[in-house]
Design a protein around this motif. Structure first.
Motif, mmCIF file in Angstrom:
data_model
loop_
_atom_site.group_PDB
_atom_site.id
_atom_site.type_symbol
_atom_site.label_atom_id
_atom_site.label_comp_id
_atom_site.label_asym_id
_atom_site.label_seq_id
_atom_site.Cartn_x
_atom_site.Cartn_y
_atom_site.Cartn_z
ATOM 1 N N SER A 102 0.831 -1.203 0.000
ATOM 2 C CA SER A 102 0.000 0.000 0.000
ATOM 3 C C SER A 102 0.865 1.253 0.000
ATOM 4 O O SER A 102 0.616 2.206 -0.754
ATOM 5 N N LEU A 106 1.257 4.171 -3.020
ATOM 6 C CA LEU A 106 1.068 5.607 -2.800
ATOM 7 C C LEU A 106 2.298 6.405 -3.244
ATOM 8 O O LEU A 106 2.174 7.447 -3.898
ATOM 9 N N HIS A 153 -7.343 0.277 -6.477
ATOM 10 C CA HIS A 153 -6.508 1.422 -6.844
ATOM 11 C C HIS A 153 -5.571 1.098 -8.008
ATOM 12 O O HIS A 153 -4.844 1.963 -8.470
ATOM 13 N N ASP A 396 -6.502 8.781 0.632
ATOM 14 C CA ASP A 396 -5.202 8.547 0.003
ATOM 15 C C ASP A 396 -4.306 9.777 0.097
ATOM 16 O O ASP A 396 -3.101 9.671 0.368
ATOM 17 N N LYS A 399 -2.773 10.068 3.460
ATOM 18 C CA LYS A 399 -1.683 9.103 3.641
ATOM 19 C C LYS A 399 -0.426 9.568 2.907
ATOM 20 O O LYS A 399 0.692 9.451 3.420
ATOM 21 N N LYS A 400 -0.611 10.092 1.701
ATOM 22 C CA LYS A 400 0.537 10.587 0.924
ATOM 23 C C LYS A 400 1.227 11.745 1.647
ATOM 24 O O LYS A 400 2.464 11.803 1.721
#
Length: 422
Positions: A102, A106, A153, A396, A399-400
């Protein structure tokens, strides 16, 4: 192409996914591609055959011993290591829907690197380890979790069999392009002329290779042979290791096998010799995405008896109804074993057609298809057709930001990338 393979257990080939990762990487390098692994640091880096970026082992609470017995491991996910591995790559290929993949996905999106993924982990591989393999809701929940966490994704997905492709479709993996490509076997596995060991010369050798785990159902083989009228003539050989090893040894004694159960973890040379000596190969698994071990076996001349489970792709290789038995039924397997023992000429006549079929599943043929998938993913990415390019998710982006703030703090980069949405 500069390819990055992301898999926690790529440092080991005792796990089937790790072995597949290595096989494809070696074949890709033969074609001139550059493969880099992101994985746990190998115990002996000098023997690791690939360029790699290593991560520290993560000791999983409570279940650590069970995870290690299954040949898997988790890692401490260091964004700097993952970033350094992916920077400058042409494509990132993900193997398992856990945290490392994951994070890699990303980072790849921010660095504008296309991503593909493989579906190697059936939910039943997890649920059966905690004795919930037949609980529909638990497996359904994991399919949904895998989809939401990773596969929803990534556009291009490698499926090792039609069976698992159909499972993904039935679980509404609607945003993916599926590429059905066998994991392939190494042509090293072929029938060789080797005599049976003196102590097994008069025995019918019945073999199964792979992890000794609950979902592989080696227990059925022990029960079937112990109840057979040919118990004294049959020698069972299990090639592999896993959490059920001690249990199977005790079960063999309890059920009264006439010949002591042989369990050994083999190198390729030993395995090819055993399979070439085997009369019958049993693939008893309830759940199997493909079953490379079965292909290796019939490539070496052993005639297979395969479980008819709908969640096992291996029975698609059957060339005769006589090569199929009812999954989970030792009685059905016993009947199949006794039939082939009593009809030796029919069994021997099936060996050559199976060997010929195996030649269409060699790794070199499969790697060309993998390259086609990678090229399709790169082409779609360049055309702006990736899922990530057309859908911004707030979760997302958070998280990035977190990942890249860490990279700024560690001095890896100077500022937040412009393509991370506010």
């Amino acid at each position: 192409m500069k390819l990055v393979f992301v898999l926690e257990c790529a440092n080991s080939i005792t796990n089937g996914t790790g072995a597949t990762c290595h096989r494809f990487a070696k074949e890709l390098e033969k074609l001139g591609h550059e493969v880099t692994m992101v994985c746990e640091k190998p115990a002996d880096p000098s023997t690791f055959p690939f360029r790699y970026f290593g991560l520290e082992h993560y000791k999983f609470p409570v279940f650590e011993s069970l995870i290690l017995k299954d040949g898997f491991n988790f890692v401490k996910c260091d964004p700097k290591v993952v970033y350094d591995a992916i920077k400058g790559a042409d494509l990132v290929h993900l193997f398992i829907p856990f945290k490392l993949c994951s994070v890699a996905r990303l980072i790849a999106e921010v660095l504008d690197v296309p991503v593909t993924a493989a579906f190697h982990l059936q939910p039943q591989n997890i649920t059966s380890a905690i004795h919930m393999g037949k609980f529909h809701f638990a497996n359904w929940a994991l399919y949904l979790s895998f989809k939401n966490y990773l596969f929803d994704h990534v556009r291009h997905i490698h499926c090792p069999s039609e069976m698992i492709k159909n499972q993904l479709i039935s679980h509404h993996y609607d945003n993916n392009v599926f590429h059905v490509i066998s994991n392939g076997y190494i042509p090293y596995f072929h029938k060789i002329n080797v005599e049976k060991p003196a102590e097994l010369k008069d025995k019918i050798i019945v073999t199964m290779s792979g992890r000794l785990a609950g979902e592989k159902r080696q227990d059925i083989i022990i029960k079937a042979v112990s109840k057979s009228k040919y118990n004294d003539r049959i020698q069972i050989v299990f090639c592999g290791k896993g959490p059920k090893e001690k249990h199977y040894k005790k079960l063999a004694e309890k059920k009264g096998l006439a010949n002591p159960l042989i369990i050994k973890f083999c190198d390729q040379e030993q395995l090819r010799e055993i399979l070439s000596n085997s009369d019958i190969y049993v693939h008893a698994s309830d759940f199997e995405i493909e079953g490379i071990s079965a292909i290796e076996a019939f490539a070496c001349g052993a005639v297979p008896l395969i479980s008819d489970s709908k969640l096992s792709a291996t029975n698609s290789f059957s060339l005769s109804p006589k090569c199929i038995f009812k999954h989970g039924s030792w009685r059905s397997l016993k009947k199949g074993l006794e039939y082939f023992i009593e009809h030796e000429e029919e069994r021997k006549s099936l060996s050559l057609p199976y060997q010929e079929m195996a030649k269409n599943l060699t790794l070199d043929k499969m790697v060309d298809k993998m390259v086609e998938m990678f090229e399709a993913a790169i082409k779609d990415h360049q055309a702006g057709c990736d899922i990530a390019q057309n859908r911004v998710r707030k979760k997302d982006e958070k998280k990035k930001k977190k990942i890249f703030k860490t990279l700024i703090k560690e001095g890896v980069i100077d500022e937040m990338p412009a393509n991370i949405k506010a």
